[in-house]
Write a protein that holds these residues in place. Structure first.
Motif, PDB file in Angstrom:
ATOM      1  N   UNK A 195     -35.194 -32.204   8.533  1.00 54.25           N
ATOM      2  CA  UNK A 195     -35.632 -31.368   7.413  1.00 54.25           C
ATOM      3  C   UNK A 195     -35.346 -29.897   7.696  1.00 54.25           C
ATOM      4  N   UNK A 196     -35.496 -29.500   8.966  1.00 49.23           N
ATOM      5  CA  UNK A 196     -35.268 -28.099   9.332  1.00 49.23           C
ATOM      6  C   UNK A 196     -33.823 -27.678   9.069  1.00 49.23           C
ATOM      7  N   UNK A 197     -32.902 -28.625   9.067  1.00 51.03           N
ATOM      8  CA  UNK A 197     -31.499 -28.333   8.753  1.00 51.03           C
ATOM      9  C   UNK A 197     -31.223 -28.424   7.254  1.00 51.03           C
ATOM     10  N   UNK A 198     -31.850 -29.371   6.587  1.00 44.71           N
ATOM     11  CA  UNK A 198     -31.618 -29.555   5.150  1.00 44.71           C
ATOM     12  C   UNK A 198     -32.013 -28.307   4.369  1.00 44.71           C
ATOM     13  N   UNK A 199     -33.121 -27.659   4.733  1.00 41.24           N
ATOM     14  CA  UNK A 199     -33.553 -26.470   3.989  1.00 41.24           C
ATOM     15  C   UNK A 199     -32.520 -25.346   4.105  1.00 41.24           C
ATOM     16  N   UNK A 200     -31.810 -25.311   5.223  1.00 40.70           N
ATOM     17  CA  UNK A 200     -30.732 -24.323   5.381  1.00 40.70           C
ATOM     18  C   UNK A 200     -29.545 -24.715   4.513  1.00 40.70           C
ATOM     19  N   UNK A 201     -29.157 -25.978   4.590  1.00 44.40           N
ATOM     20  CA  UNK A 201     -28.003 -26.468   3.833  1.00 44.40           C
ATOM     21  C   UNK A 201     -28.189 -26.304   2.325  1.00 44.40           C
ATOM     22  N   UNK A 202     -29.436 -26.435   1.867  1.00 43.55           N
ATOM     23  CA  UNK A 202     -29.721 -26.353   0.425  1.00 43.55           C
ATOM     24  C   UNK A 202     -30.071 -24.949  -0.037  1.00 43.55           C
ATOM     25  N   UNK A 203     -30.018 -23.980   0.873  1.00 47.78           N
ATOM     26  CA  UNK A 203     -30.256 -22.597   0.488  1.00 47.78           C
ATOM     27  C   UNK A 203     -31.661 -22.318  -0.010  1.00 47.78           C
ATOM     28  N   UNK A 204     -32.651 -22.953   0.593  1.00 48.33           N
ATOM     29  CA  UNK A 204     -34.044 -22.709   0.206  1.00 48.33           C
ATOM     30  C   UNK A 204     -34.388 -21.254   0.558  1.00 48.33           C
ATOM     31  N   UNK A 205     -34.889 -20.476  -0.397  1.00 51.50           N
ATOM     32  CA  UNK A 205     -35.124 -19.051  -0.121  1.00 51.50           C
ATOM     33  C   UNK A 205     -36.370 -18.744   0.702  1.00 51.50           C
ATOM     34  N   UNK A 206     -37.392 -19.601   0.570  1.00 49.72           N
ATOM     35  CA  UNK A 206     -38.673 -19.334   1.237  1.00 49.72           C
ATOM     36  C   UNK A 206     -39.186 -20.618   1.878  1.00 49.72           C
ATOM     37  N   UNK A 207     -39.675 -20.508   3.101  1.00 51.13           N
ATOM     38  CA  UNK A 207     -40.311 -21.644   3.767  1.00 51.13           C
ATOM     39  C   UNK A 207     -41.720 -21.284   4.173  1.00 51.13           C
ATOM     40  N   UNK A 208     -42.656 -22.178   3.903  1.00 53.06           N
ATOM     41  CA  UNK A 208     -43.955 -22.118   4.551  1.00 53.06           C
ATOM     42  C   UNK A 208     -44.022 -23.302   5.502  1.00 53.06           C
ATOM     43  N   UNK A 209     -44.835 -23.191   6.519  1.00 53.38           N
ATOM     44  CA  UNK A 209     -44.952 -24.283   7.488  1.00 53.38           C
ATOM     45  C   UNK A 209     -46.411 -24.620   7.697  1.00 53.38           C
ATOM     46  N   UNK A 210     -46.673 -25.850   8.107  1.00 50.14           N
ATOM     47  CA  UNK A 210     -48.046 -26.255   8.347  1.00 50.14           C
ATOM     48  C   UNK A 210     -48.124 -27.385   9.349  1.00 50.14           C
ATOM     49  N   UNK A 211     -49.330 -27.641   9.812  1.00 53.72           N
ATOM     50  CA  UNK A 211     -49.610 -28.744  10.732  1.00 53.72           C
ATOM     51  C   UNK A 211     -48.764 -28.658  11.995  1.00 53.72           C
ATOM     52  N   UNK A 212     -48.754 -27.471  12.601  1.00 55.38           N
ATOM     53  CA  UNK A 212     -48.023 -27.338  13.851  1.00 55.38           C
ATOM     54  C   UNK A 212     -47.505 -25.935  14.074  1.00 55.38           C
ATOM     55  N   UNK A 213     -46.752 -25.778  15.148  1.00 54.90           N
ATOM     56  CA  UNK A 213     -46.205 -24.488  15.549  1.00 54.90           C
ATOM     57  C   UNK A 213     -44.711 -24.430  15.191  1.00 54.90           C
ATOM     58  N   UNK A 214     -44.298 -23.462  14.362  1.00 57.71           N
ATOM     59  CA  UNK A 214     -42.906 -23.433  13.876  1.00 57.71           C
ATOM     60  C   UNK A 214     -41.926 -22.690  14.778  1.00 57.71           C
ATOM     61  N   UNK A 215     -42.352 -22.196  15.917  1.00 57.70           N
ATOM     62  CA  UNK A 215     -41.520 -21.289  16.706  1.00 57.70           C
ATOM     63  C   UNK A 215     -40.161 -21.874  17.075  1.00 57.70           C
ATOM     64  N   UNK A 216     -40.106 -23.175  17.334  1.00 53.39           N
ATOM     65  CA  UNK A 216     -38.848 -23.790  17.765  1.00 53.39           C
ATOM     66  C   UNK A 216     -37.765 -23.717  16.686  1.00 53.39           C
ATOM     67  N   UNK A 217     -38.155 -23.601  15.408  1.00 55.63           N
ATOM     68  CA  UNK A 217     -37.192 -23.597  14.308  1.00 55.63           C
ATOM     69  C   UNK A 217     -36.931 -22.203  13.735  1.00 55.63           C
TER      70      UNK A 217
END
Length: 316
Positions: free
Chosen positions: A81-103
C-alpha cells in the motif's frame, strides 16, 4: 468563514478532515466530503494494494478536489500500500495504528503531504523531524483505536511541542468543538462520528440509527488487555467481549478471534449482536442524517459564531 494555514497547505476550503474510518470511509464518502470543501479520506484499512488502487481511482471519477488516504500501519499489506499511494499520486496521507517513520522518506520525496495521527507528544516530535507537514492529535474520546490522553490536554501539549500545524481529533462533532480546538491552538479538526450519518456514507442503516440514538454514556472501550484499546457503541458484542477480557481462562488468541471481522459485520451487515459499532463519545451531539455539504456548513457557521461570542466576553 474560518480559514487557517491548513486550508492553504492542502488546497481545501474548510479546515476539516473526515476521519479514515475502516469499512466506512470509502470513495463515496471521501469524494462527497472533498466536494463539500473538506478533506475526504479513504480508509486503507486491510485492503491490499490493488483493492486500494481501485478505490482511489473510483474517487478520482467523483471529484477533482484534494483528498487523502489513511494507511493503517498494522495492516499485513502496509508495504505494498505504501507504494500504491505513490503510484496513484495521492496528495495527502494520514497514518494510524502504528509508527510511520519507515515509510516517510519515500512518501515525502514523492511530494505527498504526510500527516500522521498521533496520540503522544513524543511521536508528534518524531514525525515532524522526518518530514510530516502536520499532525492529527487524536484524543481518547474518538471512536476506534485510541490512546491514553484525552483531547483537551493532548492538543495544547502537542501544539507547544511542534512547529507544524496540529489537527485536533476526538470528541468533535459540532462547531463548538471546532471552536474549542482552535482555542487550544489547533489549525484544523478531524471528525469521524458526525460523518457516520452523512447521507453519502454507505454504512448499513442499522449502524446509522444506533449512532443517532446514542447518548453521552453510549460508548465503551475494550481491548486494553491486548494493548489496542478500541471505543465502540455499547452493544451485545462489547458486553460479551468485556466479559471474556476479564476472564483469565480466555486466551488472547480467543479475544482476537472474537474481534476479527466484527467491524465489517457492523458497517456492512448491520449485525447488532455480533458487530463492533465503532463510535466516538460525541455521538450524543449527532442528531440527524445530512448531506456532507450541509454538515460542513453547519459546523463552520457554528464555530464562527462560538468564537465571536467568546471574543465578546473579553473586556478591555
Amino acid at each position: 468563514m474560518i480559514k487557517s494555514a491548513v486550508c492553504d497547505l492542502l488546497g481545501i476550503e474548510y479546515p476539516v478532515f473526515q476521519g479514515g474510518m475502516a469499512w466506512v470511509a470509502d470513495a463515496h464518502l471521501a469524494a462527497a466530503v472533498s466536494e463539500a470543501g473538506g478533506l475526504g479520506i479513504i480508509a486503507g484499512m486491510n485492503m491490499n494494494g490493488e483493492q486500494l488502487r481501485a478505490e482511489i481511482r473510483k474517487l478520482k471519477t467523483m471529484t477533482k478536489k484534494p483528498f487523502g488516504v489513511n494507511v493503517m500501519l498494522m495492516s499485513p499489506y502496509a508495504v505494498e500500500v505504501s507504494d500504491v499511494v505513490i503510484e496513484e499520486g495521492v496528495p495527502v496521507l494520514t497514518t494510524g495504528a502504528g509508527n510511520p517513520l519507515v515509510y516517510m522518506k519515500k512518501w515525502t520525496e514523492a511530494g505527498i503531504k504526510v500527516i500522521p495521527v498521533v496520540a503522544s507528544v513524543a511521536l508528534a516530535q518524531m514525525v515532524e523531524k522526518r518530514g510530516a507537514c502536520a499532525v492529527v492529535a487524536e484524543g481518547g474520546e474518538s471512536g476506534g483505536h485510541i490512546g491514553e490522553a484525552n483531547t483537551m490536554p493532548l492538543v495544547p501539549q502537542i501544539v507547544d511541542a511542534v512547529r507544524i500545524p496540529v489537527i485536533a481529533a476526538g470528541g468533535i462533532a459540532d462547531g463548538r468543538g471546532v471552536a474549542a480546538a482552535f482555542m487550544l491552538g489547533a489549525e484544523g479538526v478531524q471528525i469521524g462520528t458526525r460523518f457516520l450519518v452523512a447521507e453519502e456514507c454507505t454504512i448499513h442503516e442499522t449502524y446509522k440509527q444506533k449512532v443517532l440514538k446514542a447518548n453521552d454514556t453510549g460508548t465503551t472501550v475494550g481491548g486494553r488487555r491486548l494493548g489496542h484499546p478500541v471505543r465502540a457503541l455499547k452493544s451485545p458484542f462489547t458486553k460479551r467481549y468485556a466479559e471474556m477480557e476479564k476472564d483469565t481462562a480466555v486466551s488472547d488468541d480467543e479475544l482476537n478471534a472474537l474481534g476479527t471481522g466484527a467491524l465489517y459485520l457492523a458497517a456492512r451487515e448491520g449485525d447488532w449482536e455480533r458487530g463492533s459499532f465503532l463510535c466516538g463519545q460525541a455521538a450524543g451531539l449527532v442528531k440527524k442524517e445530512q448531506p456532507c455539504r450541509e454538515i460542513l456548513l453547519e459546523i463552520m457557521r457554528q464555530a464562527e459564531e462560538t468564537l465571536c461570542n467568546a471574543a465578546s466576553l473579553v473586556r478591555k
